[in-house]
Design a protein around this motif. Sequence first.
Motif, mmCIF file in Angstrom:
data_model
loop_
_atom_site.group_PDB
_atom_site.id
_atom_site.type_symbol
_atom_site.label_atom_id
_atom_site.label_comp_id
_atom_site.label_asym_id
_atom_site.label_seq_id
_atom_site.Cartn_x
_atom_site.Cartn_y
_atom_site.Cartn_z
ATOM 1 N N GLU A 147 13.680 11.151 10.861
ATOM 2 C CA GLU A 147 13.811 9.783 11.351
ATOM 3 C C GLU A 147 14.533 8.871 10.360
ATOM 4 N N ARG A 148 14.950 9.397 9.237
ATOM 5 C CA ARG A 148 15.652 8.576 8.243
ATOM 6 C C ARG A 148 17.084 8.319 8.693
ATOM 7 N N VAL A 149 17.575 7.127 8.404
ATOM 8 C CA VAL A 149 18.920 6.737 8.828
ATOM 9 C C VAL A 149 19.769 6.362 7.627
ATOM 10 N N ILE A 150 21.076 6.473 7.824
ATOM 11 C CA ILE A 150 22.033 6.145 6.781
ATOM 12 C C ILE A 150 23.247 5.507 7.444
ATOM 13 N N ALA A 151 23.980 4.683 6.729
ATOM 14 C CA ALA A 151 25.162 4.036 7.282
ATOM 15 C C ALA A 151 26.245 5.072 7.590
ATOM 16 N N ARG A 152 26.943 4.891 8.717
ATOM 17 C CA ARG A 152 27.982 5.829 9.120
ATOM 18 C C ARG A 152 29.073 5.966 8.055
ATOM 19 N N ASP A 153 29.430 4.833 7.413
ATOM 20 C CA ASP A 153 30.530 4.943 6.449
ATOM 21 C C ASP A 153 30.141 5.754 5.220
ATOM 22 N N GLU A 172 19.600 0.451 -7.115
ATOM 23 C CA GLU A 172 19.538 0.414 -5.656
ATOM 24 C C GLU A 172 19.151 1.756 -5.069
ATOM 25 N N GLY A 173 19.596 2.819 -5.708
ATOM 26 C CA GLY A 173 19.255 4.147 -5.208
ATOM 27 C C GLY A 173 17.765 4.416 -5.262
ATOM 28 N N ILE A 174 17.113 4.014 -6.360
ATOM 29 C CA ILE A 174 15.673 4.218 -6.461
ATOM 30 C C ILE A 174 14.938 3.382 -5.419
ATOM 31 N N ALA A 175 15.382 2.135 -5.213
ATOM 32 C CA ALA A 175 14.721 1.302 -4.198
ATOM 33 C C ALA A 175 14.863 1.917 -2.814
ATOM 34 N N GLU A 176 16.042 2.463 -2.512
ATOM 35 C CA GLU A 176 16.233 3.144 -1.234
ATOM 36 C C GLU A 176 15.382 4.411 -1.156
ATOM 37 N N TRP A 177 15.369 5.152 -2.238
ATOM 38 C CA TRP A 177 14.609 6.406 -2.268
ATOM 39 C C TRP A 177 13.128 6.145 -2.021
ATOM 40 N N VAL A 178 12.547 5.140 -2.673
ATOM 41 C CA VAL A 178 11.147 4.794 -2.445
ATOM 42 C C VAL A 178 10.933 4.328 -1.005
ATOM 43 N N SER A 179 11.872 3.560 -0.471
ATOM 44 C CA SER A 179 11.685 2.953 0.852
ATOM 45 C C SER A 179 11.569 3.966 1.970
ATOM 46 N N VAL A 180 12.100 5.189 1.775
ATOM 47 C CA VAL A 180 12.062 6.187 2.853
ATOM 48 C C VAL A 180 11.000 7.259 2.638
ATOM 49 N N ARG A 181 10.215 7.161 1.576
ATOM 50 C CA ARG A 181 9.250 8.228 1.307
ATOM 51 C C ARG A 181 8.277 8.428 2.467
ATOM 52 N N ASP A 182 7.892 7.346 3.133
ATOM 53 C CA ASP A 182 6.916 7.465 4.213
ATOM 54 C C ASP A 182 7.564 7.605 5.584
ATOM 55 N N PRO A 223 10.372 -0.316 12.369
ATOM 56 C CA PRO A 223 10.568 0.495 11.163
ATOM 57 C C PRO A 223 11.677 -0.003 10.260
ATOM 58 N N ARG A 224 12.754 -0.554 10.813
ATOM 59 C CA ARG A 224 13.867 -1.040 9.992
ATOM 60 C C ARG A 224 13.397 -2.131 9.033
ATOM 61 N N ARG A 225 12.588 -3.078 9.546
ATOM 62 C CA ARG A 225 12.098 -4.136 8.678
ATOM 63 C C ARG A 225 11.106 -3.597 7.660
ATOM 64 N N ASP A 226 10.259 -2.653 8.071
ATOM 65 C CA ASP A 226 9.289 -2.088 7.139
ATOM 66 C C ASP A 226 9.993 -1.388 5.980
ATOM 67 N N ARG A 227 11.077 -0.689 6.289
ATOM 68 C CA ARG A 227 11.832 -0.024 5.226
ATOM 69 C C ARG A 227 12.472 -1.060 4.299
ATOM 70 N N LEU A 228 13.011 -2.110 4.873
ATOM 71 C CA LEU A 228 13.571 -3.204 4.082
ATOM 72 C C LEU A 228 12.528 -3.784 3.130
ATOM 73 N N ALA A 286 0.831 -1.206 0.000
ATOM 74 C CA ALA A 286 0.000 0.000 0.000
ATOM 75 C C ALA A 286 0.866 1.257 0.000
ATOM 76 N N ASP A 287 1.986 1.227 0.705
ATOM 77 C CA ASP A 287 2.859 2.397 0.794
ATOM 78 C C ASP A 287 3.530 2.725 -0.532
ATOM 79 N N ILE A 288 4.017 1.708 -1.239
ATOM 80 C CA ILE A 288 4.783 2.007 -2.456
ATOM 81 C C ILE A 288 3.899 2.195 -3.678
ATOM 82 N N ALA A 289 2.658 1.704 -3.619
ATOM 83 C CA ALA A 289 1.796 1.743 -4.807
ATOM 84 C C ALA A 289 1.710 3.130 -5.440
#
Length: 418
Positions: free
Chosen positions: A320-326, A305-315, A277-282, A205-208
């Motif tokens: 509250e969005r997170v990113i890897a330290r490296d 991969e960038g588009i999949a990540e970009w869509v995953s954080v829209r909601d 939330p981590r699993r929901d984003r995954l 429902a979120d990505i539709a």
Amino acid sequence: MPSASADPRRGPRRPLATLVLGTLLLAGCTSPTTSAPEPSPDSPSADAALTSLLAGRAKAVMLHDQPAFMDSVDPRPSPFRKRQQRLFANLQELPLAAYDLEAHGVTQLPDGRAQAEVTVIMQLEGYDAVPVRTPALFTFARVDGEWELASDHDATYDGAHDVDLQPWERTRIEAEHEGGVLGIFDTRSIDDAHQVMRAVRRGLADIAPRIPVEWSHHVVVYALSDVAQMASLDELPGGDPERLEGVAFSVPAGGSNPALASVRFMLHPRMLGRDEPRRDRLIRHELTHVAIAERDDRVPIWLAEGIAEWVSVRDVPREERVIARDAVEMAQGGLTALPGDADFNAEHTSANYGISWWACEVVADRFGEDRLWALLAEMGAGDGTTESGQDEVLQRVVGMTGSELAAEAGRQIVRNFG
């Protein structure tokens, strides 16, 4: 969450994987291969008998007739007979639109047995666009004068024909089917079915509304208690299932049909009970790969991969969005190039996902979301776009080179997370 894409120019479509993130920052804070023996010229009676046996076996699956199905199996007690009982039960768990078995010539063996190359034809109703055709080597034995099935797989043959066993062939499964989601669980993971199914339906429902491409809005998810299925995938990104949280993978139609039957995804066992939330984003990340399907096969991995990540954080709220330290550390050092295909899933995997995500953020923020999807379409057009050719497409669509886009992505990462 991260994942990895595939390019048919490098062989079969690679699985799309979501890897374990490192420290996160809060925004604002087998055997040698052989072929089957050559068919013998003097086996017409065996051909007819085995063709009839296979037809009856397939019909029994569709008619839910276990006695008829087991009549095709060597009746003598054996582990194989027990596995066949399990296989029949598993197939009854699935919404089958089609199930058939086609034999392609019978070979008489010196010991009196027979073998046949068989195409297993199977289609999940509502989930596979076309039937999936999988080759197998079946072995038959005479029992009291009648042909019976003694084996439905051969490890050497499977390896030579790039056949991966499905969950219903490996273990006892339990399937859940609701709201456009088919969940494949086993006896140890079924306790997590309710929350996994709910999370995937919510993800759909979120990505539709976010993905402007035609797709079925249906998905098959494997949620199993061990990593055997994940480890069996060809070209597993990084080569180690323990580095992954999830993986999306293509299911080719097989045979002479070059089409995809579907794209499915699986979760690592450690993610099943994590209702967070981590699993929901995954899940949203993997569902994006499912929706885009082959459209990202011929583009650089950073864009897929960038588009999949970009869509995953829209909601997810920006704070509250997170990113890897490296990814932040690399951005602080200054970025001069977009992540490359060759080492995308190597030493700096989690950084590559973050940088790819923010390259897409830059395009969407500066030029609009439609331009990001146009970039995907242009990169994937025709024979696709290689890394060496991506600057020409980037210049044409967004007026930036790859190095310019990477540099701006780095500045935005530092601004938001550093």
